[in-house]
Scaffold this motif. Structure first.
Motif, PDB file in Angstrom:
ATOM      1  N   LEU A   1       0.837  -1.197   0.000  1.00  0.00           N
ATOM      2  CA  LEU A   1       0.000   0.000   0.000  1.00  0.00           C
ATOM      3  C   LEU A   1       0.876   1.253   0.000  1.00  0.00           C
ATOM      4  O   LEU A   1       1.626   1.484   0.950  1.00  0.00           O
ATOM      5  CB  LEU A   1      -0.901  -0.002   1.235  1.00  0.00           C
ATOM      6  N   PRO A   2       0.790   2.075  -1.050  1.00  0.00           N
ATOM      7  CA  PRO A   2       1.575   3.323  -1.075  1.00  0.00           C
ATOM      8  C   PRO A   2       1.140   4.270   0.035  1.00  0.00           C
ATOM      9  O   PRO A   2      -0.050   4.443   0.299  1.00  0.00           O
ATOM     10  CB  PRO A   2       1.240   3.914  -2.454  1.00  0.00           C
ATOM     11  N   LEU A   3       2.111   4.892   0.683  1.00  0.00           N
ATOM     12  CA  LEU A   3       1.801   5.841   1.744  1.00  0.00           C
ATOM     13  C   LEU A   3       1.052   7.055   1.227  1.00  0.00           C
ATOM     14  O   LEU A   3       0.366   7.737   1.997  1.00  0.00           O
ATOM     15  CB  LEU A   3       3.093   6.284   2.438  1.00  0.00           C
ATOM     16  N   SER A   4       1.143   7.312  -0.060  1.00  0.00           N
ATOM     17  CA  SER A   4       0.412   8.442  -0.637  1.00  0.00           C
ATOM     18  C   SER A   4      -1.093   8.266  -0.481  1.00  0.00           C
ATOM     19  O   SER A   4      -1.838   9.240  -0.376  1.00  0.00           O
ATOM     20  CB  SER A   4       0.771   8.611  -2.120  1.00  0.00           C
ATOM     21  N   LEU A   5      -1.562   7.008  -0.458  1.00  0.00           N
ATOM     22  CA  LEU A   5      -2.988   6.761  -0.261  1.00  0.00           C
ATOM     23  C   LEU A   5      -3.448   7.180   1.130  1.00  0.00           C
ATOM     24  O   LEU A   5      -4.629   7.439   1.350  1.00  0.00           O
ATOM     25  CB  LEU A   5      -3.302   5.276  -0.465  1.00  0.00           C
ATOM     26  N   LEU A   6      -2.508   7.238   2.062  1.00  0.00           N
ATOM     27  CA  LEU A   6      -2.836   7.582   3.442  1.00  0.00           C
ATOM     28  C   LEU A   6      -2.448   9.016   3.782  1.00  0.00           C
ATOM     29  O   LEU A   6      -2.450   9.410   4.943  1.00  0.00           O
ATOM     30  CB  LEU A   6      -2.134   6.613   4.401  1.00  0.00           C
ATOM     31  N   GLY A   7      -2.086   9.792   2.776  1.00  0.00           N
ATOM     32  CA  GLY A   7      -1.716  11.184   3.015  1.00  0.00           C
ATOM     33  C   GLY A   7      -0.296  11.358   3.519  1.00  0.00           C
ATOM     34  O   GLY A   7       0.013  12.366   4.158  1.00  0.00           O
ATOM     35  N   ASN A   8       0.579  10.366   3.234  1.00  0.00           N
ATOM     36  CA  ASN A   8       1.980  10.414   3.682  1.00  0.00           C
ATOM     37  C   ASN A   8       2.057  10.778   5.170  1.00  0.00           C
ATOM     38  O   ASN A   8       2.543  11.850   5.546  1.00  0.00           O
ATOM     39  CB  ASN A   8       2.773  11.408   2.834  1.00  0.00           C
ATOM     40  N   PRO A   9       1.570   9.881   6.044  1.00  0.00           N
ATOM     41  CA  PRO A   9       1.339  10.243   7.445  1.00  0.00           C
ATOM     42  C   PRO A   9       2.514  10.072   8.401  1.00  0.00           C
ATOM     43  O   PRO A   9       2.352  10.263   9.614  1.00  0.00           O
ATOM     44  CB  PRO A   9       0.212   9.287   7.836  1.00  0.00           C
ATOM     45  N   ILE A  10       3.709   9.704   7.931  1.00  0.00           N
ATOM     46  CA  ILE A  10       4.831   9.508   8.857  1.00  0.00           C
ATOM     47  C   ILE A  10       5.236  10.847   9.470  1.00  0.00           C
ATOM     48  O   ILE A  10       5.510  11.811   8.755  1.00  0.00           O
ATOM     49  CB  ILE A  10       6.033   8.863   8.138  1.00  0.00           C
ATOM     50  N   ARG A  11       5.254  10.891  10.808  1.00  0.00           N
ATOM     51  CA  ARG A  11       5.583  12.128  11.512  1.00  0.00           C
ATOM     52  C   ARG A  11       6.657  11.949  12.580  1.00  0.00           C
ATOM     53  O   ARG A  11       7.158  12.929  13.121  1.00  0.00           O
ATOM     54  CB  ARG A  11       4.315  12.696  12.185  1.00  0.00           C
ATOM     55  N   GLU A  12       7.020  10.723  12.889  1.00  0.00           N
ATOM     56  CA  GLU A  12       7.974  10.501  13.978  1.00  0.00           C
ATOM     57  C   GLU A  12       8.713   9.192  13.766  1.00  0.00           C
ATOM     58  O   GLU A  12       8.156   8.233  13.213  1.00  0.00           O
ATOM     59  CB  GLU A  12       7.228  10.468  15.320  1.00  0.00           C
ATOM     60  N   ILE A  13       9.965   9.156  14.194  1.00  0.00           N
ATOM     61  CA  ILE A  13      10.765   7.933  14.137  1.00  0.00           C
ATOM     62  C   ILE A  13      11.487   7.783  15.469  1.00  0.00           C
ATOM     63  O   ILE A  13      12.143   8.716  15.945  1.00  0.00           O
ATOM     64  CB  ILE A  13      11.786   7.974  12.986  1.00  0.00           C
ATOM     65  N   VAL A  14      11.334   6.606  16.086  1.00  0.00           N
ATOM     66  CA  VAL A  14      12.021   6.305  17.338  1.00  0.00           C
ATOM     67  C   VAL A  14      13.082   5.249  17.050  1.00  0.00           C
ATOM     68  O   VAL A  14      12.787   4.207  16.460  1.00  0.00           O
ATOM     69  CB  VAL A  14      11.045   5.802  18.418  1.00  0.00           C
ATOM     70  N   ILE A  15      14.310   5.520  17.463  1.00  0.00           N
ATOM     71  CA  ILE A  15      15.431   4.608  17.260  1.00  0.00           C
ATOM     72  C   ILE A  15      15.492   3.651  18.450  1.00  0.00           C
ATOM     73  O   ILE A  15      15.508   4.082  19.610  1.00  0.00           O
ATOM     74  CB  ILE A  15      16.747   5.396  17.131  1.00  0.00           C
ATOM     75  N   GLY A  16      15.506   2.367  18.167  1.00  0.00           N
ATOM     76  CA  GLY A  16      15.437   1.357  19.217  1.00  0.00           C
ATOM     77  C   GLY A  16      16.581   1.404  20.201  1.00  0.00           C
ATOM     78  O   GLY A  16      17.671   1.916  19.895  1.00  0.00           O
ATOM     79  N   PRO A  17      16.370   0.863  21.408  1.00  0.00           N
ATOM     80  CA  PRO A  17      17.394   0.937  22.462  1.00  0.00           C
ATOM     81  C   PRO A  17      18.691   0.215  22.131  1.00  0.00           C
ATOM     82  O   PRO A  17      19.758   0.576  22.648  1.00  0.00           O
ATOM     83  CB  PRO A  17      16.688   0.297  23.671  1.00  0.00           C
TER      84      PRO A  17
END
Length: 255
Positions: free
Chosen positions: A202-218
């Motif tokens: 599923l292309p993220l464009s269909l969802l309005g390109n909703p990525i807003r945050e990234i957490v780097i694992g411990p």
């Protein structure tokens, strides 16, 4: 914000291809997927009762006929059990998706490709009379939103699709099928991996390109600068000073 936990490889694929995969939920780590509510309702019945037999038929029918694909997310973006279970034992990432943006775009495409964003419930306490059809139908709907209570900590939401709602399941399909709708939202694909677990791309464009945050694992050795540089190279942000996406390290002391 809803968070998807994943390995470094999956993170790189999602970001670079701007695509997420909805995977066959029956291949998950929960053996009671889609039938948890029915199993819990059955516990209230005597094995010799006719209703017990009816519920067994419903369970078999769901497991045999229904296929659903899901992209799973959690309300918590920095949860140890999620890191350990879904992100290479803490060496991966969690990606934060804006729930509001996804919901707005899903409303726009709802009648086109039949995707839903659902919040999972944990445990099932309702009493059901299986001799009354008007009580069975709501239970069937509840099956798609119910998990065993042992998974309560996950606080899960799912982007989900069902074979009963996707037009390409009305025809015989080959092992790989690209399915396009006559609309401005693009297309998505049904594919099978090497172990024959199907997924929907599923292309993220269909969802309005909703990525807003990234957490780097411990346990992830990547720095915030590493992730920002990757995002700059792909056009997500304009420079290392651009804070349009929030990138941060996990605060969990797990090594």
């Amino acid at each position: 914000m809803l968070y998807h936990y994943c390995s470094k490889e999956t993170f790189k694929s999602i970001i670079a291809n701007r695509t997420i995969w909805l995977s066959d939920i029956s291949k998950s780590n929960d053996s009671t997927e889609l039938v948890s509510a029915l199993l819990q309702a059955r516990e209230k019945l005597q094995p010799s009762s006719t209703q017990f037999g009816k519920i067994n038929e419903l369970i078999e029918g769901i497991q045999t006929v229904l296929i659903s694909w899901a992209f799973c997310m959690s309300e918590d973006g920095d949860l140890l059990s999620q890191w350990r279970g879904y992100a290479n034992d803490g060496a991966g990432f969690s990606i934060g998706f804006d729930e509001g943006i996804m919901s707005i775009n899903l409303e726009m495409i709802e009648n086109t490709i039949g995707l839903e964003l659902v919040k999972m419930n944990y445990g099932y306490e309702k009493a059901v009379d299986f001799d009354r059809e008007e009580e069975i139908l709501p239970l069937m709907s509840d099956c798609f939103h119910c998990k065993n209570a042992v998974f309560r900590e996950e606080r899960e939401h799912r982007l989900v699709a069902f074979n009963t709602k996707l037009d390409f399941f009305n025809v015989k399909f080959p092992s790989k099928l690209e399915y396009s709708k006559d609309c401005s939202y693009g297309c998505f694909k049904l594919d099978f991996g090497s172990n024959l677990v199907s997924h929907i791309e599923l292309p993220l464009s269909l969802l309005g390109n909703p990525i807003r945050e990234i957490v780097i694992g411990p346990k992830n050795k990547c720095s915030v600068i590493d992730v920002k540089s990757f995002l700059v190279s792909l056009g997500y942000i304009s420079s290392l000073e651009d804070n349009a996406l929030q990138i941060k390290k996990s605060i969990i002391p797990y090594v």
